[in-house]
Design a protein around this motif. Structure first.
Motif, PDB file in Angstrom:
ATOM      1  N   ASP A 114       0.837  -1.203   0.000  1.00  0.00           N
ATOM      2  CA  ASP A 114       0.000   0.000   0.000  1.00  0.00           C
ATOM      3  C   ASP A 114       0.873   1.256   0.000  1.00  0.00           C
ATOM      4  O   ASP A 114       1.948   1.284   0.594  1.00  0.00           O
ATOM      5  CB  ASP A 114      -0.905  -0.014   1.237  1.00  0.00           C
ATOM      6  N   ALA A 115       0.387   2.299  -0.658  1.00  0.00           N
ATOM      7  CA  ALA A 115       1.135   3.560  -0.716  1.00  0.00           C
ATOM      8  C   ALA A 115       1.307   4.187   0.661  1.00  0.00           C
ATOM      9  O   ALA A 115       2.218   4.998   0.872  1.00  0.00           O
ATOM     10  CB  ALA A 115       0.429   4.541  -1.655  1.00  0.00           C
ATOM     11  N   GLU A 116       0.451   3.832   1.625  1.00  0.00           N
ATOM     12  CA  GLU A 116       0.542   4.379   2.982  1.00  0.00           C
ATOM     13  C   GLU A 116       1.524   3.622   3.865  1.00  0.00           C
ATOM     14  O   GLU A 116       1.836   4.057   4.974  1.00  0.00           O
ATOM     15  CB  GLU A 116      -0.846   4.363   3.639  1.00  0.00           C
ATOM     16  N   SER A 117       2.011   2.481   3.409  1.00  0.00           N
ATOM     17  CA  SER A 117       2.866   1.637   4.226  1.00  0.00           C
ATOM     18  C   SER A 117       4.272   2.237   4.376  1.00  0.00           C
ATOM     19  O   SER A 117       4.941   2.535   3.381  1.00  0.00           O
ATOM     20  CB  SER A 117       2.984   0.246   3.592  1.00  0.00           C
ATOM     21  N   THR A 118       4.719   2.402   5.604  1.00  0.00           N
ATOM     22  CA  THR A 118       6.077   2.891   5.841  1.00  0.00           C
ATOM     23  C   THR A 118       7.100   1.868   5.370  1.00  0.00           C
ATOM     24  O   THR A 118       8.130   2.226   4.786  1.00  0.00           O
ATOM     25  CB  THR A 118       6.285   3.201   7.333  1.00  0.00           C
ATOM     26  N   PHE A 119       6.829   0.593   5.607  1.00  0.00           N
ATOM     27  CA  PHE A 119       7.708  -0.457   5.088  1.00  0.00           C
ATOM     28  C   PHE A 119       7.858  -0.335   3.581  1.00  0.00           C
ATOM     29  O   PHE A 119       8.969  -0.389   3.038  1.00  0.00           O
ATOM     30  CB  PHE A 119       7.162  -1.840   5.451  1.00  0.00           C
ATOM     31  N   ASN A 120       6.750  -0.149   2.878  1.00  0.00           N
ATOM     32  CA  ASN A 120       6.796  -0.044   1.423  1.00  0.00           C
ATOM     33  C   ASN A 120       7.575   1.185   0.975  1.00  0.00           C
ATOM     34  O   ASN A 120       8.320   1.143  -0.014  1.00  0.00           O
ATOM     35  CB  ASN A 120       5.380  -0.005   0.848  1.00  0.00           C
ATOM     36  N   ALA A 121       7.429   2.287   1.717  1.00  0.00           N
ATOM     37  CA  ALA A 121       8.161   3.510   1.370  1.00  0.00           C
ATOM     38  C   ALA A 121       9.669   3.281   1.469  1.00  0.00           C
ATOM     39  O   ALA A 121      10.435   3.680   0.573  1.00  0.00           O
ATOM     40  CB  ALA A 121       7.737   4.653   2.286  1.00  0.00           C
ATOM     41  N   TYR A 122      10.103   2.640   2.546  1.00  0.00           N
ATOM     42  CA  TYR A 122      11.534   2.351   2.694  1.00  0.00           C
ATOM     43  C   TYR A 122      12.008   1.324   1.678  1.00  0.00           C
ATOM     44  O   TYR A 122      13.093   1.459   1.101  1.00  0.00           O
ATOM     45  CB  TYR A 122      11.838   1.868   4.112  1.00  0.00           C
ATOM     46  N   ARG A 123      11.226   0.276   1.481  1.00  0.00           N
ATOM     47  CA  ARG A 123      11.623  -0.752   0.511  1.00  0.00           C
ATOM     48  C   ARG A 123      11.803  -0.144  -0.873  1.00  0.00           C
ATOM     49  O   ARG A 123      12.804  -0.418  -1.554  1.00  0.00           O
ATOM     50  CB  ARG A 123      10.569  -1.863   0.465  1.00  0.00           C
ATOM     51  N   THR A 124      10.870   0.710  -1.274  1.00  0.00           N
ATOM     52  CA  THR A 124      10.952   1.341  -2.590  1.00  0.00           C
ATOM     53  C   THR A 124      12.174   2.255  -2.692  1.00  0.00           C
ATOM     54  O   THR A 124      12.926   2.211  -3.674  1.00  0.00           O
ATOM     55  CB  THR A 124       9.673   2.151  -2.866  1.00  0.00           C
ATOM     56  N   GLU A 125      12.376   3.085  -1.661  1.00  0.00           N
ATOM     57  CA  GLU A 125      13.492   4.033  -1.663  1.00  0.00           C
ATOM     58  C   GLU A 125      14.835   3.300  -1.620  1.00  0.00           C
ATOM     59  O   GLU A 125      15.764   3.654  -2.366  1.00  0.00           O
ATOM     60  CB  GLU A 125      13.367   4.964  -0.450  1.00  0.00           C
ATOM     61  N   MET A 126      14.936   2.293  -0.786  1.00  0.00           N
ATOM     62  CA  MET A 126      16.198   1.578  -0.657  1.00  0.00           C
ATOM     63  C   MET A 126      16.498   0.709  -1.869  1.00  0.00           C
ATOM     64  O   MET A 126      17.659   0.599  -2.293  1.00  0.00           O
ATOM     65  CB  MET A 126      16.193   0.754   0.626  1.00  0.00           C
ATOM     66  N   ASN A 127      15.484   0.091  -2.451  1.00  0.00           N
ATOM     67  CA  ASN A 127      15.707  -0.697  -3.665  1.00  0.00           C
ATOM     68  C   ASN A 127      16.284   0.166  -4.781  1.00  0.00           C
ATOM     69  O   ASN A 127      17.138  -0.273  -5.555  1.00  0.00           O
ATOM     70  CB  ASN A 127      14.401  -1.337  -4.143  1.00  0.00           C
ATOM     71  N   ALA A 128      15.817   1.421  -4.833  1.00  0.00           N
ATOM     72  CA  ALA A 128      16.255   2.320  -5.893  1.00  0.00           C
ATOM     73  C   ALA A 128      17.636   2.914  -5.618  1.00  0.00           C
ATOM     74  O   ALA A 128      18.427   3.118  -6.547  1.00  0.00           O
ATOM     75  CB  ALA A 128      15.237   3.440  -6.076  1.00  0.00           C
ATOM     76  N   LYS A 129      17.943   3.185  -4.343  1.00  0.00           N
ATOM     77  CA  LYS A 129      19.149   3.964  -4.037  1.00  0.00           C
ATOM     78  C   LYS A 129      20.165   3.248  -3.154  1.00  0.00           C
ATOM     79  O   LYS A 129      21.331   3.654  -3.100  1.00  0.00           O
ATOM     80  CB  LYS A 129      18.735   5.279  -3.366  1.00  0.00           C
ATOM     81  N   LEU A 130      19.720   2.213  -2.429  1.00  0.00           N
ATOM     82  CA  LEU A 130      20.616   1.478  -1.535  1.00  0.00           C
ATOM     83  C   LEU A 130      20.411  -0.026  -1.745  1.00  0.00           C
ATOM     84  O   LEU A 130      19.968  -0.744  -0.840  1.00  0.00           O
ATOM     85  CB  LEU A 130      20.343   1.846  -0.074  1.00  0.00           C
ATOM     86  N   PRO A 131      20.733  -0.511  -2.930  1.00  0.00           N
ATOM     87  CA  PRO A 131      20.440  -1.915  -3.248  1.00  0.00           C
ATOM     88  C   PRO A 131      21.197  -2.914  -2.384  1.00  0.00           C
ATOM     89  O   PRO A 131      20.842  -4.101  -2.351  1.00  0.00           O
ATOM     90  CB  PRO A 131      20.855  -2.033  -4.729  1.00  0.00           C
ATOM     91  N   ASN A 132      22.230  -2.474  -1.672  1.00  0.00           N
ATOM     92  CA  ASN A 132      22.959  -3.403  -0.806  1.00  0.00           C
ATOM     93  C   ASN A 132      22.171  -3.764   0.446  1.00  0.00           C
ATOM     94  O   ASN A 132      22.514  -4.723   1.141  1.00  0.00           O
ATOM     95  CB  ASN A 132      24.308  -2.808  -0.407  1.00  0.00           C
ATOM     96  N   ILE A 133      21.144  -2.978   0.753  1.00  0.00           N
ATOM     97  CA  ILE A 133      20.262  -3.321   1.871  1.00  0.00           C
ATOM     98  C   ILE A 133      19.210  -4.297   1.359  1.00  0.00           C
ATOM     99  O   ILE A 133      18.431  -3.978   0.459  1.00  0.00           O
ATOM    100  CB  ILE A 133      19.601  -2.071   2.478  1.00  0.00           C
ATOM    101  N   VAL A 134      19.189  -5.493   1.915  1.00  0.00           N
ATOM    102  CA  VAL A 134      18.255  -6.519   1.451  1.00  0.00           C
ATOM    103  C   VAL A 134      17.008  -6.506   2.328  1.00  0.00           C
ATOM    104  O   VAL A 134      17.028  -6.048   3.473  1.00  0.00           O
ATOM    105  CB  VAL A 134      18.914  -7.912   1.459  1.00  0.00           C
TER     106      VAL A 134
END
Length: 250
Positions: free
Chosen positions: A82-102
């Motif tokens: 969901d767009a409101e999910s904080t987990f989803n916000a971090y997952r999206t941001e980190m996948n794009a900019k910090l791919p070393n974080i799994v």
């Protein structure tokens, strides 16, 4: 002079870039010190503007997060995608900019459970990760709203009073949508070794003074007083406008 029971140190930044640098310096110092003695650095993270600020800080300071685990200080009771999910916000941001974080480094709540079960299950997961019924986070990164709320603990609500036996509680009627959430309690927050508020914007200048100088405990943020840890305020000049003349460690 601050009337808060818990002393704090304020780092005031002139620009957003300086604020990101200050946050990066804090993250680097805390994680380096912890990882000298323990295999894992455990940090609690909050949503909102902190998603981008934390990501930028990790990138700018080139911090190795291999041995980090990230927990969520609160979460909206919505599906993971969901767009409101904080987990989803971090997952999206980190996948794009910090791919070393799994994704396995992001210790999230199971919002497929009922709300009460979700809170209980997340508390149990935290206890399991720490191997202790009294988890001590290495660092918590908190935001603060113009109403003085932090995590999903809001003023005028009984939930923000200390729940001595509970680490995570359900919220059913948040004044900010979505209404259903889970949140760390003050018991868990105040047990951390390091607590950092990251606050920006002129709209928060009044409440920053009320919380950090006046110690007005009608605001949940003013009740964040680590029992054996340090409290730091990383803030821009606009939000700090009404505390700069005070003797607050600025």
């Amino acid at each position: 002079m601050s009337s808060r029971k818990c002393p704090f140190h304020a780092r005031v930044s002139e620009t957003e870039d300086q604020l990101v640098q200050s946050l990066g310096d804090k993250l680097h110092h805390c994680s380096t010190e912890v990882l000298k003695n323990r295999p894992t650095f455990r940090v609690g993270i909050s949503g909102g503007s902190l998603v981008q600020l934390l990501t930028r800080a990790l990138i700018s300071r080139k911090i190795d997060t291999t041995n980090w685990k990230f927990f969520f200080c609160d979460e909206r009771y919505v599906p993971d995608d969901d767009a409101e999910s904080t987990f989803n916000a971090y997952r999206t941001e980190m996948n794009a900019k910090l791919p070393n974080i799994v994704e396995s480094q992001l210790i999230k709540a199971d919002t497929a459970l009922s709300l009460d079960a979700c809170a209980c299950d997340y508390a149990a997961r935290i206890i399991d990760e720490f191997g202790s019924s009294c988890p001590i986070f290495d660092l918590l990164l908190l935001g603060m709203g113009p109403d003085g709320h932090t995590c999903s603990l809001f003023p005028g609500r009984s939930e923000f009073q200390i729940h001595a036996e509970q680490l995570v509680i359900p919220i059913r009627d948040s004044p900010k949508p979505p209404p259903e959430r889970i949140t760390f309690t003050l018991t868990l927050i105040n047990n951390a070794n390091d607590v950092v508020f990251v606050v920006t914007g002129a709209s928060k200048a009044d409440v920053v003074k009320s919380v950090f100088i006046d110690g007005d405990r009608s605001f949940p943020s003013a009740c964040v007083e680590p029992t054996h840890g340090k409290l730091t305020l990383i803030i821009d000049r606009a939000a700090a406008a009404k505390i700069l003349s005070q003797k607050c460690g600025c």
